[in-house]
Design a protein around this motif. Structure first.
Motif, mmCIF file in Angstrom:
data_model
loop_
_atom_site.group_PDB
_atom_site.id
_atom_site.type_symbol
_atom_site.label_atom_id
_atom_site.label_comp_id
_atom_site.label_asym_id
_atom_site.label_seq_id
_atom_site.Cartn_x
_atom_site.Cartn_y
_atom_site.Cartn_z
ATOM 1 N N TRP A 96 1.224 -1.006 -0.279
ATOM 2 C CA TRP A 96 0.288 -0.053 -0.020
ATOM 3 C C TRP A 96 0.405 1.385 0.062
ATOM 4 C CZ3 TRP A 96 -4.005 -0.474 -2.145
ATOM 5 C CH2 TRP A 96 -5.119 -1.477 -1.431
ATOM 6 N N GLY A 97 2.371 0.693 0.637
ATOM 7 C CA GLY A 97 3.205 2.084 0.436
ATOM 8 C C GLY A 97 2.866 2.312 -0.887
ATOM 9 N N ILE A 98 3.614 1.698 -1.790
ATOM 10 C CA ILE A 98 3.797 1.545 -3.057
ATOM 11 C C ILE A 98 2.829 2.656 -3.835
ATOM 12 C CG2 ILE A 98 4.742 0.248 -5.284
ATOM 13 C CD1 ILE A 98 5.871 -1.319 -3.617
ATOM 14 N N VAL A 99 1.662 2.258 -3.981
ATOM 15 C CA VAL A 99 0.168 2.414 -4.277
ATOM 16 C C VAL A 99 0.074 4.068 -4.151
ATOM 17 C CG1 VAL A 99 -2.964 2.258 -4.046
ATOM 18 C CG2 VAL A 99 -0.748 -0.096 -4.851
ATOM 19 N N ALA A 100 0.326 4.327 -2.670
ATOM 20 C CA ALA A 100 0.574 5.589 -1.828
ATOM 21 C C ALA A 100 1.372 6.755 -3.116
ATOM 22 C CB ALA A 100 -0.001 5.845 -1.588
ATOM 23 N N ALA A 101 2.573 6.229 -4.181
ATOM 24 C CA ALA A 101 3.345 6.543 -3.966
ATOM 25 C C ALA A 101 3.002 6.923 -5.839
ATOM 26 C CB ALA A 101 4.646 6.037 -4.123
ATOM 27 N N ILE A 102 2.476 5.938 -6.635
ATOM 28 C CA ILE A 102 2.122 6.508 -7.558
ATOM 29 C C ILE A 102 0.945 7.339 -7.898
ATOM 30 C CG2 ILE A 102 0.481 4.711 -9.413
ATOM 31 C CD1 ILE A 102 2.129 1.807 -8.178
ATOM 32 N N LEU A 103 -0.105 7.080 -6.457
ATOM 33 C CA LEU A 103 -1.462 8.531 -6.558
ATOM 34 C C LEU A 103 -0.682 9.864 -6.180
ATOM 35 C CD1 LEU A 103 -4.245 6.452 -4.503
ATOM 36 C CD2 LEU A 103 -4.103 6.987 -6.872
ATOM 37 N N PHE A 104 0.211 10.002 -5.566
ATOM 38 C CA PHE A 104 1.427 10.922 -5.123
ATOM 39 C C PHE A 104 1.461 11.370 -6.564
ATOM 40 C CE2 PHE A 104 4.943 13.569 -4.706
ATOM 41 C CZ PHE A 104 4.160 14.482 -3.813
ATOM 42 N N VAL A 105 2.284 11.005 -7.198
ATOM 43 C CA VAL A 105 3.011 11.078 -8.653
ATOM 44 C C VAL A 105 1.989 11.595 -9.114
ATOM 45 C CG1 VAL A 105 4.390 10.832 -9.818
ATOM 46 C CG2 VAL A 105 4.670 9.934 -7.823
ATOM 47 N N THR A 106 0.932 10.683 -10.175
ATOM 48 C CA THR A 106 -0.012 11.778 -10.832
ATOM 49 C C THR A 106 -0.809 12.558 -10.604
ATOM 50 O OG1 THR A 106 -0.698 9.029 -11.420
ATOM 51 C CG2 THR A 106 -2.197 10.002 -12.256
ATOM 52 N N GLY A 107 -0.810 12.144 -9.166
ATOM 53 C CA GLY A 107 -1.632 14.026 -9.112
ATOM 54 C C GLY A 107 -0.554 15.761 -8.829
ATOM 55 N N ARG A 108 0.388 15.290 -8.495
ATOM 56 C CA ARG A 108 1.021 15.957 -8.856
ATOM 57 C C ARG A 108 1.498 15.864 -10.229
ATOM 58 N NH1 ARG A 108 7.050 15.041 -6.337
ATOM 59 N NH2 ARG A 108 7.046 13.193 -8.673
#
Length: 138
Positions: A96-108
């Motif tokens: 879930w940490g990896i998933v959160a990182a992917i969502l953060f990069v996409t939103g940024r």
């Protein structure tokens, strides 16, 4: 051969300085109103894009949270049979940490695509050049 006056020279010769200044003032005023209208339109469009990006980030956060809760419990429980409950909890947390990182990069990236008012900036830079004397008015 006699040089005939240009229409601008004739107008300057037959129009008072006050009238000429009045025309320049009206033209500059019109130009400024148009630039302000352009800036408003560009900023409105940029704000809509920013709002959309923020809404997508918020939706991703809510969906991610709910998914995290339900799938984490299921994965932890399932992996608990294979590697023990403590290790299975750690594995699920890393995923879930990896998933959160992917969502953060996409939103940024969505937020970074907001441009502001580039056309207004370019046209405002042209105003001082426009106010300079041109070849016809020399």
């Amino acid at each position: 051969m006699t040089d005939l006056p240009t229409p601008s020279e004739e107008k300057a010769a037959n129009t008072s300085l006050g009238d000429l200044l009045g025309e320049v003032t009206r033209d500059v005023s019109t130009l400024m109103r148009q630039e302000i209208a352009l800036a408003k339109a560009e900023l409105s469009q940029s704000a809509k894009r920013a709002g959309k990006g923020a809404g997508l980030l918020g939706g991703a956060g809510v969906a991610g949270h709910l998914t995290l809760v339900f799938l984490s419990v299921a994965a932890w429980w399932g992996l608990g049979y294979l590697i023990g409950n403590a290790w299975s909890g750690l594995v699920v947390a890393v995923i879930w940490g990896i998933v959160a990182a992917i969502l953060f990069v996409t939103g940024r990236k969505a937020i970074a695509s907001v441009e502001g008012a580039p056309q207004t900036v370019e046209t405002v830079k042209e105003i001082p050049e426009t106010l300079k004397r041109n070849e016809e008015n020399r």
